[in-house]
Design a protein around this motif. Structure first.
Motif, PDB file in Angstrom:
ATOM      1  N   SER A  47      52.637  20.805 -23.928  1.00 18.57           N
ATOM      2  CA  SER A  47      53.918  20.341 -23.390  1.00 18.57           C
ATOM      3  C   SER A  47      53.760  19.040 -22.610  1.00 18.57           C
ATOM      4  N   ASP A  69      58.549  18.902 -13.949  1.00 23.88           N
ATOM      5  CA  ASP A  69      58.421  20.144 -13.191  1.00 23.88           C
ATOM      6  C   ASP A  69      59.127  20.039 -11.845  1.00 23.88           C
ATOM      7  N   GLY A 102      53.312  19.083 -17.503  1.00 20.67           N
ATOM      8  CA  GLY A 102      53.153  19.537 -18.888  1.00 20.67           C
ATOM      9  C   GLY A 102      51.685  19.721 -19.176  1.00 20.67           C
ATOM     10  N   ARG A 119      52.078  32.501  -8.458  1.00 17.18           N
ATOM     11  CA  ARG A 119      53.338  31.770  -8.447  1.00 17.18           C
ATOM     12  C   ARG A 119      54.364  32.501  -9.286  1.00 17.18           C
ATOM     13  N   ASN A 124      48.816  24.730 -23.655  1.00 21.04           N
ATOM     14  CA  ASN A 124      49.837  25.769 -23.520  1.00 21.04           C
ATOM     15  C   ASN A 124      51.161  25.317 -24.137  1.00 21.04           C
ATOM     16  N   MET A 161      49.737  30.859 -21.787  1.00 25.42           N
ATOM     17  CA  MET A 161      50.141  31.475 -20.525  1.00 25.42           C
ATOM     18  C   MET A 161      50.983  32.722 -20.784  1.00 25.42           C
ATOM     19  N   TRP A 216      53.954  33.080 -23.269  1.00 21.91           N
ATOM     20  CA  TRP A 216      53.718  33.239 -24.713  1.00 21.91           C
ATOM     21  C   TRP A 216      52.998  34.546 -25.015  1.00 21.91           C
ATOM     22  N   GLY A 235      49.030  22.651 -12.876  1.00 27.38           N
ATOM     23  CA  GLY A 235      48.226  21.847 -13.789  1.00 27.38           C
ATOM     24  C   GLY A 235      46.728  22.008 -13.602  1.00 27.38           C
ATOM     25  N   ASP A 244      45.111  23.301 -16.756  1.00 21.98           N
ATOM     26  CA  ASP A 244      45.072  22.305 -17.839  1.00 21.98           C
ATOM     27  C   ASP A 244      44.060  21.211 -17.511  1.00 21.98           C
TER      28      ASP A 244
END
Ligand code: AMP
Length: 303
Positions: free
Chosen positions: A8, A12, A27, A93, A124, A148, A151, A233, A236
């Motif tokens: 992505s 945010d 993303g 979170r 993700n 994550m 999904w 992030g 990632d």
């Protein structure tokens, strides 16, 4: 070695106990590419954005030598949006909102010049899109995948199909428990590795990361930081540092993988020091090496 990154690109809205950061560039693929860009300048991105993704946002990626020819801009669409609120300990979170927007109708097209990519990093994103990207790559040397809970819970069967084609899978501890259906992480790892990926990394937030391979388990610490502003992030960014270092190794031995985990952890420790990608926009190589060294020192015992 070239790295293809799909995932992505987002705006945010982030809330932490220390402040809020609305409309923040994020993303999964943004963080992965920025982080990996400190290890190689052969990074190609595939993704989709809306008209609200401006030249300024592209400029940031270009300033890190990231090739964005594979990012489609939909003129009458809006970029993916995510909103999250961190709890007091910053380790957990709540997702407040996910708007797929342009990702809802995205049909990824991998440009001809990216199709021979050796390293493919499936950030993700909808697992069906991850597979569509993989189908267009000629002969990847290494396929790395992140996902994550959105999904895992929303498209479990599709995700399992993706995993059959993945070499290295990176997820966090709570996601591993959901995916495997087992609360124990060692058992979870066995169950998940049987789904396809022979190499598995389970991230445990401020408690570091576990690497599972055929040869055993490696435990990496997390950097003990005094101030953590925004963990968004971090996972990632870990993946970007991990794949970035791995792409410059000639082989994929356990030692290479362990070093890559520590580089990933070092990059993630920078990410959380500021909101969004701010800290990742302008790091220098010396501070990355220094942080990597600090990781080695954290659990070294002199004979
Ligand atoms: P991380 O903190 O490493 O899990 O990644 C956070 C990033 O993932 C944010 O910048 C979000 O925009 C992005 N993100 C959140 N939910 C999703 C989702 N369902 N699919 C793709 N990307 C997402």
């Amino acid at each position: 070695m070239s790295i293809l990154v799909v995932g992505s690109l987002a705006f945010d809205d982030i809330e932490t106990p220390f402040g809020n950061s609305p409309d923040t560039l994020g993303g999964s693929s943004t963080y992965i590419a920025l982080s990996a860009s400190y290890f190689t300048d052969d990074i190609n991105m595939v993704g989709v954005v809306g008209a609200d993704f401006t030249d300024e946002h592209f400029d940031l990626l270009h300033s890190r030598n990231i090739d964005t020819k594979g990012i489609q801009r939909i003129d009458n669409g809006k970029t993916f949006r995510w909103a999250g609120r961190y709890h007091y300990d910053m380790n957990s979170r709540d997702t407040l909102d996910t708007q797929l927007n342009v990702f809802a109708d995205f049909d990824p097209h991998v440009p001809e010049q990216y199709r021979k990519s050796e390293f493919v990093c499936l950030g993700n994103i909808d697992p069906e899109l991850q597979v569509k990207v993989l189908d267009q790559i000629t002969a990847p040397k290494m396929v790395i995948c992140d996902t994550m809970n959105f999904w895992i819970e929303g498209k479990p069967e599709e995700l399992k199909k993706t995993l059959e084609r993945v070499d290295i899978f990176i997820i966090n501890d709570s996601e591993a428990r959901i995916l495997s259906g087992d609360p124990n992480l060692v058992k979870s790892a066995r169950i998940i590795r049987a789904m396809g990926p022979k190499i598995l990394i389970i991230k445990k937030g401020e408690h570091g990361a576990l690497l599972f391979t055929d040869n055993g388990i490696f435990a990496a610490p997390a950097y003990p930081l005094e101030s953590i502003y925004d963990p968004t992030g971090a996972g990632d960014t870990f993946a970007g540092g991990f794949i970035g270092h791995l792409s410059r190794c000639k082989s994929v031995t356990d030692l290479d993988l362990r070093k890559s985990v520590l580089y990933g952890s070092a990059m993630a420790s920078f990410c959380v020091e500021k909101f969004g990608t701010e800290r990742l926009n302008a790091l220098d190589l010396l501070e990355i090496e220094d942080r990597y060294q600090s990781f080695l020192d954290l659990s070294r015992i002199e004979a």
